[in-house]
Design a protein around this motif. Structure first.
Motif, PDB file in Angstrom:
ATOM      1  N   GLY A   1      -4.024   3.731  -7.393  1.00  0.00           N
ATOM      2  CA  GLY A   1      -3.704   4.021  -5.920  1.00  0.00           C
ATOM      3  C   GLY A   1      -5.171   4.235  -5.263  1.00  0.00           C
ATOM      4  O   GLY A   1      -6.196   4.230  -6.208  1.00  0.00           O
TER       5      GLY A   1
ATOM      6  N   ARG B   1      -6.489  -3.996   1.465  1.00  0.00           N
ATOM      7  CA  ARG B   1      -5.427  -3.866   1.550  1.00  0.00           C
ATOM      8  C   ARG B   1      -4.932  -4.045   3.042  1.00  0.00           C
ATOM      9  O   ARG B   1      -3.976  -4.870   3.343  1.00  0.00           O
ATOM     10  CB  ARG B   1      -5.049  -2.654   1.388  1.00  0.00           C
TER      11      ARG B   1
ATOM     12  N   LYS C   1      -2.054  -7.159   4.312  1.00  0.00           N
ATOM     13  CA  LYS C   1      -1.089  -6.493   5.152  1.00  0.00           C
ATOM     14  C   LYS C   1      -1.055  -7.701   6.257  1.00  0.00           C
ATOM     15  O   LYS C   1       0.118  -7.997   6.824  1.00  0.00           O
ATOM     16  CB  LYS C   1      -1.168  -5.049   5.568  1.00  0.00           C
TER      17      LYS C   1
ATOM     18  N   THR D   1       5.132  -8.254   4.569  1.00  0.00           N
ATOM     19  CA  THR D   1       5.472  -7.243   3.649  1.00  0.00           C
ATOM     20  C   THR D   1       4.589  -6.200   3.960  1.00  0.00           C
ATOM     21  O   THR D   1       3.601  -6.427   4.398  1.00  0.00           O
ATOM     22  CB  THR D   1       5.597  -7.706   2.252  1.00  0.00           C
ATOM     23  N   ASP D   2       5.008  -4.949   4.135  1.00  0.00           N
ATOM     24  CA  ASP D   2       4.304  -3.704   4.380  1.00  0.00           C
ATOM     25  C   ASP D   2       3.728  -3.191   2.897  1.00  0.00           C
ATOM     26  O   ASP D   2       2.604  -2.768   2.934  1.00  0.00           O
ATOM     27  CB  ASP D   2       5.190  -2.534   4.872  1.00  0.00           C
ATOM     28  N   ASP D   3       4.268  -3.526   1.745  1.00  0.00           N
ATOM     29  CA  ASP D   3       3.965  -2.758   0.707  1.00  0.00           C
ATOM     30  C   ASP D   3       3.223  -3.907  -0.335  1.00  0.00           C
ATOM     31  O   ASP D   3       3.721  -4.602  -0.927  1.00  0.00           O
ATOM     32  CB  ASP D   3       5.045  -2.320  -0.456  1.00  0.00           C
ATOM     33  N   VAL D   4       1.876  -3.964   0.032  1.00  0.00           N
ATOM     34  CA  VAL D   4       0.786  -4.675  -0.566  1.00  0.00           C
ATOM     35  C   VAL D   4       0.132  -4.021  -1.740  1.00  0.00           C
ATOM     36  O   VAL D   4      -0.818  -4.691  -2.620  1.00  0.00           O
ATOM     37  CB  VAL D   4      -0.007  -5.570   0.155  1.00  0.00           C
ATOM     38  N   ASP D   5       0.204  -2.884  -1.922  1.00  0.00           N
ATOM     39  CA  ASP D   5      -0.467  -2.120  -2.693  1.00  0.00           C
ATOM     40  C   ASP D   5      -0.364  -2.431  -4.380  1.00  0.00           C
ATOM     41  O   ASP D   5      -1.324  -2.730  -5.234  1.00  0.00           O
ATOM     42  CB  ASP D   5      -0.175  -0.505  -2.779  1.00  0.00           C
ATOM     43  N   SER D   6       0.868  -2.832  -4.474  1.00  0.00           N
ATOM     44  CA  SER D   6       1.039  -3.371  -6.331  1.00  0.00           C
ATOM     45  C   SER D   6       0.471  -4.755  -6.433  1.00  0.00           C
ATOM     46  O   SER D   6       0.219  -4.973  -7.380  1.00  0.00           O
ATOM     47  CB  SER D   6       2.403  -3.545  -6.459  1.00  0.00           C
TER      48      SER D   6
ATOM     49  N   VAL E   1       3.557 -10.234  -4.406  1.00  0.00           N
ATOM     50  CA  VAL E   1       3.952 -10.455  -2.770  1.00  0.00           C
ATOM     51  C   VAL E   1       4.821 -11.350  -2.453  1.00  0.00           C
ATOM     52  O   VAL E   1       5.078 -12.491  -2.991  1.00  0.00           O
ATOM     53  CB  VAL E   1       2.549 -10.768  -1.849  1.00  0.00           C
ATOM     54  N   ASP E   2       6.055 -10.848  -1.937  1.00  0.00           N
ATOM     55  CA  ASP E   2       7.141 -11.813  -1.608  1.00  0.00           C
ATOM     56  C   ASP E   2       7.010 -12.879  -0.818  1.00  0.00           C
ATOM     57  O   ASP E   2       7.680 -13.873  -0.755  1.00  0.00           O
ATOM     58  CB  ASP E   2       8.157 -10.841  -0.815  1.00  0.00           C
TER      59      ASP E   2
END
Length: 116
Positions: free
Chosen positions: A3, A39, A43, A48-53, A87-88
């Motif tokens: 993180g 990040r 984005k 998608t909003d969740d790109v941290d992974s 990422v989707d």
């Protein structure tokens, strides 16, 4: 994946061991800025909003420590740091690179503004 807090902490610890308190501040700040640039660029290029992974923070940190904040605009660094399968939506790496360049310019401009 690491993180943002963990990334900054590890980079600050590395900088402190090498250069003391000024090194901790510089290393932690630059590594965190590099991660945030990647990040934000990712984005803006995906739906998608969740790109941290999808971001390998340790790859971003090592690139920034070796070459400075400008390393996040290097296509090789972006290829190594971003896991496209996590990422989707499809990723246009040229778009990510362009966004990273503009984000880097913005961050570099903000840091130079206080020096005048």
């Amino acid at each position: 994946m690491l993180g943002a807090y963990t990334l900054g902490k590890k980079a600050a610890k590395f900088g402190y061991k090498r250069y003391g308190v000024p090194g901790a501040i510089a290393s932690g700040g630059v590594a965190l800025a590099g991660y945030l640039v990647v990040r934000r660029a990712l984005k803006s290029s995906t739906s998608t909003d969740d790109v941290d992974s999808a971001i390998d923070a340790s790859e971003v940190t090592s690139a920034v420590e070796e070459k400075g904040l400008g390393a996040v605009t290097d296509p090789e660094t972006l290829d190594r740091a971003i896991d496209e399968e996590a990422v989707d939506s499809p990723i246009d790496m040229d778009d990510v690179q362009s966004s990273a360049e503009s984000e880097t310019d913005e961050v570099a401009g903000d840091s130079n503004a206080g020096e005048k």
